[in-house]
Write a protein that holds these residues in place. Structure first.
Motif, PDB file in Angstrom:
ATOM      1  N   CYS A   1       6.476  13.492   1.017  1.00 62.26           N
ATOM      2  CA  CYS A   1       6.312  12.416   1.998  1.00 62.26           C
ATOM      3  C   CYS A   1       5.441  11.293   1.430  1.00 62.26           C
ATOM      4  N   VAL A   2       6.040  10.117   1.359  1.00 64.37           N
ATOM      5  CA  VAL A   2       5.347   8.925   0.849  1.00 64.37           C
ATOM      6  C   VAL A   2       5.610   7.770   1.801  1.00 64.37           C
ATOM      7  N   SER A   3       4.586   6.976   2.062  1.00 65.11           N
ATOM      8  CA  SER A   3       4.778   5.779   2.888  1.00 65.11           C
ATOM      9  C   SER A   3       4.465   4.528   2.085  1.00 65.11           C
ATOM     10  N   LEU A   4       5.183   3.462   2.414  1.00 63.20           N
ATOM     11  CA  LEU A   4       4.942   2.130   1.864  1.00 63.20           C
ATOM     12  C   LEU A   4       4.564   1.219   3.025  1.00 63.20           C
ATOM     13  N   GLU A   5       3.386   0.664   2.989  1.00 61.10           N
ATOM     14  CA  GLU A   5       2.953  -0.286   4.021  1.00 61.10           C
ATOM     15  C   GLU A   5       2.986  -1.685   3.431  1.00 61.10           C
ATOM     16  N   LEU A   6       3.790  -2.555   4.040  1.00 60.33           N
ATOM     17  CA  LEU A   6       3.963  -3.909   3.531  1.00 60.33           C
ATOM     18  C   LEU A   6       2.837  -4.815   4.007  1.00 60.33           C
ATOM     19  N   SER A   7       2.812  -6.024   3.512  1.00 56.27           N
ATOM     20  CA  SER A   7       1.721  -6.953   3.826  1.00 56.27           C
ATOM     21  C   SER A   7       1.650  -7.290   5.309  1.00 56.27           C
TER      22      SER A   7
ATOM     23  N   THR B   1      -2.841   0.508  -4.110  1.00 54.36           N
ATOM     24  CA  THR B   1      -2.111  -0.748  -4.033  1.00 54.36           C
ATOM     25  C   THR B   1      -1.260  -0.874  -5.280  1.00 54.36           C
ATOM     26  N   LEU B   2       0.049  -0.919  -5.103  1.00 53.93           N
ATOM     27  CA  LEU B   2       0.971  -0.872  -6.234  1.00 53.93           C
ATOM     28  C   LEU B   2       0.709  -1.989  -7.235  1.00 53.93           C
ATOM     29  N   GLU B   3       0.380  -3.170  -6.738  1.00 47.26           N
ATOM     30  CA  GLU B   3       0.203  -4.323  -7.613  1.00 47.26           C
ATOM     31  C   GLU B   3      -0.960  -4.168  -8.591  1.00 47.26           C
ATOM     32  N   SER B   4      -1.807  -3.167  -8.371  1.00 47.31           N
ATOM     33  CA  SER B   4      -2.994  -2.994  -9.208  1.00 47.31           C
ATOM     34  C   SER B   4      -2.719  -2.229 -10.497  1.00 47.31           C
ATOM     35  N   TYR B   5      -1.484  -1.698 -10.660  1.00 47.39           N
ATOM     36  CA  TYR B   5      -1.239  -0.798 -11.780  1.00 47.39           C
ATOM     37  C   TYR B   5      -0.026  -1.211 -12.597  1.00 47.39           C
ATOM     38  N   GLU B   6      -0.076  -0.830 -13.866  1.00 54.41           N
ATOM     39  CA  GLU B   6       0.999  -1.100 -14.801  1.00 54.41           C
ATOM     40  C   GLU B   6       1.045   0.054 -15.802  1.00 54.41           C
ATOM     41  N   LYS B   7       2.228   0.583 -16.029  1.00 53.21           N
ATOM     42  CA  LYS B   7       2.436   1.654 -17.012  1.00 53.21           C
ATOM     43  C   LYS B   7       1.508   2.838 -16.729  1.00 53.21           C
ATOM     44  N   SER B   8       1.487   3.274 -15.477  1.00 56.70           N
ATOM     45  CA  SER B   8       0.571   4.350 -15.060  1.00 56.70           C
ATOM     46  C   SER B   8       1.314   5.462 -14.332  1.00 56.70           C
ATOM     47  N   VAL B   9       0.836   6.688 -14.567  1.00 59.68           N
ATOM     48  CA  VAL B   9       1.207   7.830 -13.726  1.00 59.68           C
ATOM     49  C   VAL B   9       0.083   7.973 -12.717  1.00 59.68           C
TER      50      VAL B   9
ATOM     51  N   GLY C   1       2.301  -5.108   7.696  1.00 57.35           N
ATOM     52  CA  GLY C   1       2.078  -3.871   8.433  1.00 57.35           C
ATOM     53  C   GLY C   1       3.313  -3.017   8.612  1.00 57.35           C
ATOM     54  N   TYR C   2       4.486  -3.554   8.301  1.00 56.18           N
ATOM     55  CA  TYR C   2       5.735  -2.796   8.400  1.00 56.18           C
ATOM     56  C   TYR C   2       5.647  -1.593   7.462  1.00 56.18           C
ATOM     57  N   THR C   3       6.051  -0.418   7.960  1.00 58.11           N
ATOM     58  CA  THR C   3       5.857   0.816   7.201  1.00 58.11           C
ATOM     59  C   THR C   3       7.169   1.578   7.013  1.00 58.11           C
ATOM     60  N   ILE C   4       7.429   1.925   5.768  1.00 59.25           N
ATOM     61  CA  ILE C   4       8.588   2.740   5.384  1.00 59.25           C
ATOM     62  C   ILE C   4       8.073   4.119   5.013  1.00 59.25           C
ATOM     63  N   VAL C   5       8.721   5.167   5.532  1.00 62.61           N
ATOM     64  CA  VAL C   5       8.333   6.546   5.199  1.00 62.61           C
ATOM     65  C   VAL C   5       9.529   7.278   4.606  1.00 62.61           C
TER      66      VAL C   5
ATOM     67  N   LYS D   1       0.842  -1.182   0.000  1.00 66.29           N
ATOM     68  CA  LYS D   1       0.000   0.000   0.000  1.00 66.29           C
ATOM     69  C   LYS D   1       0.887   1.245   0.000  1.00 66.29           C
ATOM     70  N   VAL D   2       0.685   2.099  -0.991  1.00 64.96           N
ATOM     71  CA  VAL D   2       1.454   3.330  -1.135  1.00 64.96           C
ATOM     72  C   VAL D   2       0.540   4.504  -0.801  1.00 64.96           C
ATOM     73  N   THR D   3       1.020   5.416   0.054  1.00 61.57           N
ATOM     74  CA  THR D   3       0.231   6.590   0.428  1.00 61.57           C
ATOM     75  C   THR D   3       1.067   7.846   0.257  1.00 61.57           C
ATOM     76  N   TRP D   4       0.494   8.835  -0.421  1.00 58.72           N
ATOM     77  CA  TRP D   4       1.137  10.143  -0.561  1.00 58.72           C
ATOM     78  C   TRP D   4       0.581  11.063   0.515  1.00 58.72           C
ATOM     79  N   HIS D   5       1.468  11.588   1.357  1.00 60.63           N
ATOM     80  CA  HIS D   5       1.081  12.462   2.466  1.00 60.63           C
ATOM     81  C   HIS D   5       1.329  13.930   2.146  1.00 60.63           C
ATOM     82  N   GLY D   6       1.362  14.264   0.879  1.00 56.57           N
ATOM     83  CA  GLY D   6       1.609  15.633   0.451  1.00 56.57           C
ATOM     84  C   GLY D   6       3.086  15.927   0.355  1.00 56.57           C
ATOM     85  N   HIS D   7       3.426  16.852  -0.548  1.00 52.73           N
ATOM     86  CA  HIS D   7       4.793  17.280  -0.789  1.00 52.73           C
ATOM     87  C   HIS D   7       5.657  16.079  -1.192  1.00 52.73           C
TER      88      HIS D   7
END
Length: 213
Positions: free
Chosen positions: A10-16, A199-207, A18-22, A2-8
């Motif tokens: 700041c982006v977080s990646l939440e793994l399956s 969800t990153l896995e849902s997209y291909e060749k997308s902006v 629950g581990y989260t990278i910011v 799960k990828v979340t944009w928090h503005g500017h």
């Protein structure tokens, strides 16, 4: 993932699990936006400017923090690589250095380019080529201009692109809106989302354009 944009930037990646990278947390108020609503297990900071290094906002008791890290490390099964780049076109003499991060986890490679101010070297581009998600600043002024951001994206050949560091309502920085970048996009679907997450896995060749505000 799960990828979340928090503005500017700041982006977080939440793994399956629950581990989260910011990446590059801001504090919200100082730039006119909301404070990021996320807590990190791992924080990666591209450079020490105030709108990218608000670690305390997202930190937990045992959060691991990497600032301006250049090299390679494995943290909690996350493979982290940091590549040196610059915040300006004068080799860092005006605004300093910038770290481009790439994380490899759960079979996905994600790169966050921080406050990239000049095109990365061909060596760095070759190591990023084909990433599943390229997170790239597109608003200009402090970073590469919109047309340059597209040129960098083309050279990296990512599977998907997440533009960041562009003007949104409330932001008090003099940078361009994302439409200036979108003018240059070719060969990618432009997907306007109805939330800040996808969800990153849902997209291909997308902006991918998360909804902010």
């Amino acid at each position: 993932m799960k990828v979340t944009w928090h503005g500017h930037a700041c982006v977080s990646l939440e793994l399956s699990n629950g581990y989260t990278i910011v990446f590059d947390p801001h504090d919200g108020g100082s730039i006119g936006l909301e404070k990021p609503n996320v807590k990190a297990d791992l924080v990666l900071v591209s450079h020490e400017h105030f709108d990218h290094n608000a670690v305390e906002v997202v930190k937990k008791d045992k959060t691991r923090v990497f600032k301006e890290f250049v090299g390679e490390a494995v943290v909690d099964n996350v493979h982290v690589k940091g590549f040196e780049s610059f915040h300006d076109k004068a080799g860092g003499k005006r605004r300093g250095r910038n770290t481009i991060y790439m994380v490899d986890v759960e079979g996905r490679r994600v790169s966050h380019m921080g406050d990239l101010g000049d095109k990365p070297s061909s060596e760095v581009v070759s190591k990023l080529r084909g990433v599943d998600l390229l997170i790239i600043p597109v608003g200009g002024f402090y970073t590469i201009e919109p047309h340059e951001a597209w040129e960098v994206a083309e050279s990296v050949e990512p599977r998907n692109i997440l533009p960041i560091h562009y003007w949104v309502k409330g932001l008090n920085l003099p940078i361009k809106p994302v439409d200036e970048f979108l003018k240059h996009v070719r060969g990618f679907n432009i997907v306007r989302l109805d939330s800040r997450s996808f969800t990153l896995e849902s997209y291909e060749k997308s902006v991918l354009l998360p909804k902010y505000g």
